[in-house]
Design a protein around this motif. Structure first.
Motif, short mmCIF file in Angstrom:
data_model
loop_
_atom_site.label_atom_id
_atom_site.label_comp_id
_atom_site.label_asym_id
_atom_site.label_seq_id
_atom_site.Cartn_x
_atom_site.Cartn_y
_atom_site.Cartn_z
N ASP A 81 0.82 -1.21 0.00
CA ASP A 81 0.00 0.00 0.00
C ASP A 81 0.86 1.27 0.00
N PRO A 82 1.77 1.45 0.97
CA PRO A 82 2.60 2.67 0.92
C PRO A 82 3.56 2.69 -0.26
N PHE A 83 3.99 1.52 -0.72
CA PHE A 83 4.89 1.52 -1.88
C PHE A 83 4.17 2.03 -3.12
N GLU A 89 3.51 8.96 -6.51
CA GLU A 89 4.09 10.28 -6.24
C GLU A 89 5.34 10.52 -7.09
N GLU A 90 6.07 9.44 -7.38
CA GLU A 90 7.28 9.55 -8.20
C GLU A 90 6.97 9.52 -9.69
N GLY A 91 5.70 9.38 -10.02
CA GLY A 91 5.30 9.41 -11.42
C GLY A 91 5.43 8.10 -12.16
N LEU A 92 5.58 6.98 -11.44
CA LEU A 92 5.68 5.68 -12.10
C LEU A 92 4.30 5.18 -12.48
N VAL A 212 14.54 -0.35 -2.98
CA VAL A 212 13.88 -0.05 -4.26
C VAL A 212 13.44 1.41 -4.30
N GLN A 213 12.89 1.90 -3.21
CA GLN A 213 12.47 3.30 -3.16
C GLN A 213 13.65 4.23 -3.32
N SER A 214 14.76 3.92 -2.70
CA SER A 214 15.95 4.77 -2.84
C SER A 214 16.42 4.81 -4.28
N TRP A 215 16.35 3.67 -4.97
CA TRP A 215 16.73 3.63 -6.38
C TRP A 215 15.77 4.48 -7.21
#
Length: 219
Positions: A81-83, A89-92, A212-215
């Motif tokens: 859910d948060p991912f 938000e990152e536009g993916l 993954v989020q950091s990448w």
């Protein structure tokens, strides 16, 4: 560095083979088996009511749907859910799959709905499939090519089934595969761990969700 959740399954010889053959660095080095890419799409695999079930122990969940995973699925949803919020938000782009079993005459049956906490939002895509791989008999490949995507981030289930089939097909079609390990699940723990090990050795980057989020933030 990702904690390898399959470590407890490996013999000392297995660990030495992985180290000596260079799997930690290269994967199956006879081809470029792992990589990250620069323009990913998120694939959410089969997060449906008949598979997720109620948030109860799996042995209780299967009383309603024999395919349900209960608390195993809901533990993963706490990460998925948060991912997904982060990815949007990152536009993916986020694409969902729904498996429609042949036993269901109505593709709109409530059992086949994607559960609310991770339900599609405006702008997301839902692709129906009849088989394990999200690529087989669907237009997913065309969507990836049209969007100039070079990689997929896969979340959902099951590690040994539809996630594995989709990951292998993605790699065979030339896409890098990234698996946030907390966002993937299976009804059998051994199948989950072995599935992630096999995918990591041959086809995918298996990372902690935070990695993954950091990448993604660097793209």
């Amino acid at each position: 560095m990702t904690d390898r959740i399959w470590e407890d399954l490996l013999s000392e010889q297995d660990k030495q083979v992985i180290t000596k053959a260079g799997y930690d660095k290269e994967g199956a080095s006879s081809w470029e088996s792992r990589g990250m890419g620069e323009n990913p799409m998120v694939l959410v695999i089969d997060m449906q009511r008949l598979i997720v079930g109620e948030n109860v122990p799996i042995l209780d969940a299967v009383e309603e749907y024999r395919t349900a995973m209960g608390d195993i699925a809901w533990n993963a949803i706490e990460y998925i859910d948060p991912f997904l919020d982060f990815a949007r938000e990152e536009g993916l782009p986020v694409t969902y799959t729904r498996v429609v079993p042949s036993s269901y005459d109505d593709p709109d049956h409530p059992d086949l709905d994607i559960v609310d906490p991770v339900a599609p939002e405006d702008g997301d895509t839902v692709v129906d499939k009849s088989y394990a791989s999200a690529f087989y008999g669907t237009d997913l490949l065309s969507r990836l090519v049209r969007g100039d995507h070079d990689s997929v981030i896969i979340v959902g289930n099951s590690t040994s089934g539809c996630v594995r089939a989709t990951a292998v097909d993605a790699k065979q079609n030339g896409f890098s595969v990234i698996l946030p390990q907390e966002c993937i699940f299976d009804r059998i723990e051994a199948s989950h761990k072995i599935g992630l090990l096999d995918l990591w050795m041959k086809y995918a980057e298996v990372l902690e969700t935070e990695e993954v989020q950091s990448w993604v933030e660097t793209l």
